[in-house]
Design an enzyme around this catalytic site. Structure first.
Site, PDB file in Angstrom:
ATOM      1  N   HIS A  45      -2.404   7.621   7.284  1.00 56.71           N
ATOM      2  CA  HIS A  45      -1.486   8.404   6.711  1.00 56.71           C
ATOM      3  C   HIS A  45      -2.098   9.715   6.319  1.00 56.71           C
ATOM      4  CE1 HIS A  45       2.382   6.292   6.597  1.00 56.71           C
ATOM      5  NE2 HIS A  45       1.761   5.063   5.970  1.00 56.71           N
ATOM      6  N   GLN A  62       3.101   9.964   1.799  1.00 57.23           N
ATOM      7  CA  GLN A  62       4.387   9.447   1.833  1.00 57.23           C
ATOM      8  C   GLN A  62       5.398   9.878   0.581  1.00 57.23           C
ATOM      9  OE1 GLN A  62       2.464   5.314   2.331  1.00 57.23           O
ATOM     10  NE2 GLN A  62       4.536   5.046   3.445  1.00 57.23           N
ATOM     11  N   HIS A  94      -4.317   1.477   7.526  1.00 57.04           N
ATOM     12  CA  HIS A  94      -2.985   1.923   7.881  1.00 57.04           C
ATOM     13  C   HIS A  94      -2.924   3.294   6.748  1.00 57.04           C
ATOM     14  CE1 HIS A  94       1.482   1.287   7.790  1.00 57.04           C
ATOM     15  NE2 HIS A  94       1.527   1.925   6.996  1.00 57.04           N
ATOM     16  N   GLU A  95      -3.302   3.102   5.568  1.00 56.29           N
ATOM     17  CA  GLU A  95      -3.153   4.022   4.291  1.00 56.29           C
ATOM     18  C   GLU A  95      -3.905   5.243   4.687  1.00 56.29           C
ATOM     19  OE1 GLU A  95      -0.645   3.484   2.748  1.00 56.29           O
ATOM     20  OE2 GLU A  95      -0.641   1.369   2.919  1.00 56.29           O
ATOM     21  N   GLY A 135       0.812  -1.377   0.103  1.00 58.75           N
ATOM     22  CA  GLY A 135       0.108  -0.289   0.180  1.00 58.75           C
ATOM     23  C   GLY A 135       0.898   1.175   0.148  1.00 58.75           C
ATOM     24  N   CYS A 163       5.682  -0.346   7.628  1.00 58.59           N
ATOM     25  CA  CYS A 163       5.728   1.025   6.895  1.00 58.59           C
ATOM     26  C   CYS A 163       6.695   1.456   6.123  1.00 58.59           C
ATOM     27  CB  CYS A 163       5.098   2.191   7.687  1.00 58.59           C
ATOM     28  SG  CYS A 163       4.683   3.691   6.847  1.00 58.59           S
ATOM     29  N   LEU A 164       6.765   1.638   4.891  1.00 57.61           N
ATOM     30  CA  LEU A 164       7.756   2.264   4.055  1.00 57.61           C
ATOM     31  C   LEU A 164       8.360   3.345   4.583  1.00 57.61           C
ATOM     32  CD1 LEU A 164       6.254   1.363   0.402  1.00 57.61           C
ATOM     33  CD2 LEU A 164       7.967   0.260   1.577  1.00 57.61           C
TER      34      LEU A 164
HETATM   35  O1  GNR Z   1       4.053  -2.564   2.438  1.00 58.07           O
HETATM   36  C1  GNR Z   1       3.518  -2.626   3.573  1.00 58.07           C
HETATM   37  N1  GNR Z   1       3.100  -3.510   4.382  1.00 58.07           N
HETATM   38  C2  GNR Z   1       2.418  -3.515   5.464  1.00 58.07           C
HETATM   39  C3  GNR Z   1       2.292  -4.534   6.372  1.00 58.07           C
HETATM   40  C4  GNR Z   1       1.322  -4.880   7.289  1.00 58.07           C
HETATM   41  C5  GNR Z   1       0.647  -3.598   7.603  1.00 58.07           C
HETATM   42  C6  GNR Z   1       0.539  -2.342   6.751  1.00 58.07           C
HETATM   43  C7  GNR Z   1       1.517  -2.237   5.535  1.00 58.07           C
HETATM   44  S1  GNR Z   1       1.468  -1.114   4.727  1.00 58.07           S
HETATM   45  C8  GNR Z   1       3.177  -1.144   4.309  1.00 58.07           C
HETATM   46  C9  GNR Z   1       3.419  -0.136   3.135  1.00 58.07           C
HETATM   47  C10 GNR Z   1       3.110   1.219   3.716  1.00 58.07           C
HETATM   48  O2  GNR Z   1       3.925   1.907   4.349  1.00 58.07           O
HETATM   49  N2  GNR Z   1       1.800   1.928   3.521  1.00 58.07           N
HETATM   50  O3  GNR Z   1       1.647   3.103   4.026  1.00 58.07           O
HETATM   51 NI    NI Z   2       2.632   3.402   5.675  1.00 57.62          NI
END
Ligand code: GNR
Ligand code: NI
Length: 189
Positions: free
Chosen positions: A140, A51, A136-137, A46, A94-95
């Site tokens: 952000h 980001q 999660h997204e 995601g 999270c990236l």
């Molecule tokens: O790549 C991602 N893996 C992930 C694993 C578990 C819960 C959420 C994520 S999202 C993350 C990519 C990211 O930072 N998206 O904002």
């Molecule tokens: Ni993230």
């Protein structure tokens, strides 16, 4: 298509609230396509526009599960319109918080309403990894990172390590050393 640089914490842009898009026009579609390419390259499941430094309510996802192949998904102005009372815990990464992982508790199932890549309003019921990822997204877009859901003690340890890693990287760049990458076999997790 273009790869966009991904911001890492602590960065003030990751703490800001993003603004809704007025319409899904060619500019927004271009952003979605560039974000998807950047997400696949990272690789991640995601990515949210803040980001990559764009404070717009746009996210892309592809959880790439054989059983329930849903993606890629493009969402503008996503909103959770229903959440289960039941919670689920999932180990998140999270990236923008590279190389750190923590269990996060969230509603197990959510229904999200959004505009798709054609600007059409859609509703999607999500469970499992997709539910985790969409929440999660959307976090952000409100300036919230998964580390904001864990204890302040753990969060501060992670933030200090990220700052230290960034300073070491900057120092190496000044000295002309090549950048170490998680994609290099020697730095693989
Ligand atoms: O790549 C991602 N893996 C992930 C694993 C578990 C819960 C959420 C994520 S999202 C993350 C990519 C990211 O930072 N998206 O904002
Ligand atoms: Ni993230």
């Amino acid at each position: 298509m273009a790869l966009l640089p991904i911001l890492t914490a602590p960065d003030p842009r990751l703490k800001k609230k993003s603004l809704p898009v007025e319409a899904v026009d060619d500019g927004v579609r271009q952003l979605m396509d560039d974000m998807l390419e950047t997400m696949y390259d990272a690789p991640g499941i995601g990515l949210a526009a803040p980001q990559v430094g764009v404070l717009k309510r746009v996210i892309v996802l592809d959880i790439d599960r054989e059983e329930a192949k849903t993606g890629p998904l493009f969402m503008a102005n996503p909103e959770i319109i229903e959440a289960s009372d039941e919670d689920a815990s999932y180990e998140e990464g999270c990236l923008s918080v590279p190389e750190h992982y923590s269990d996060v508790v969230r509603p197990a199932k959510v229904t999200v309403r959004y505009l798709d890549r054609d600007g059409k309003s859609q509703e999607l019921a999500c469970e499992g990894l997709l539910s985790t990822c969409v929440q999660h997204e959307i976090d952000h877009l409100d300036g919230i990172l998964f580390i904001d859901h864990i204890s302040a003690l753990k969060r501060n340890i992670i933030l200090r390590k990220l700052l230290k890693a960034r300073k070491e990287k900057e120092r190496d760049e000044v000295e002309g050393k090549p950048a170490a990458s998680a994609k290099d076999p020697e730095h693989a997790l």
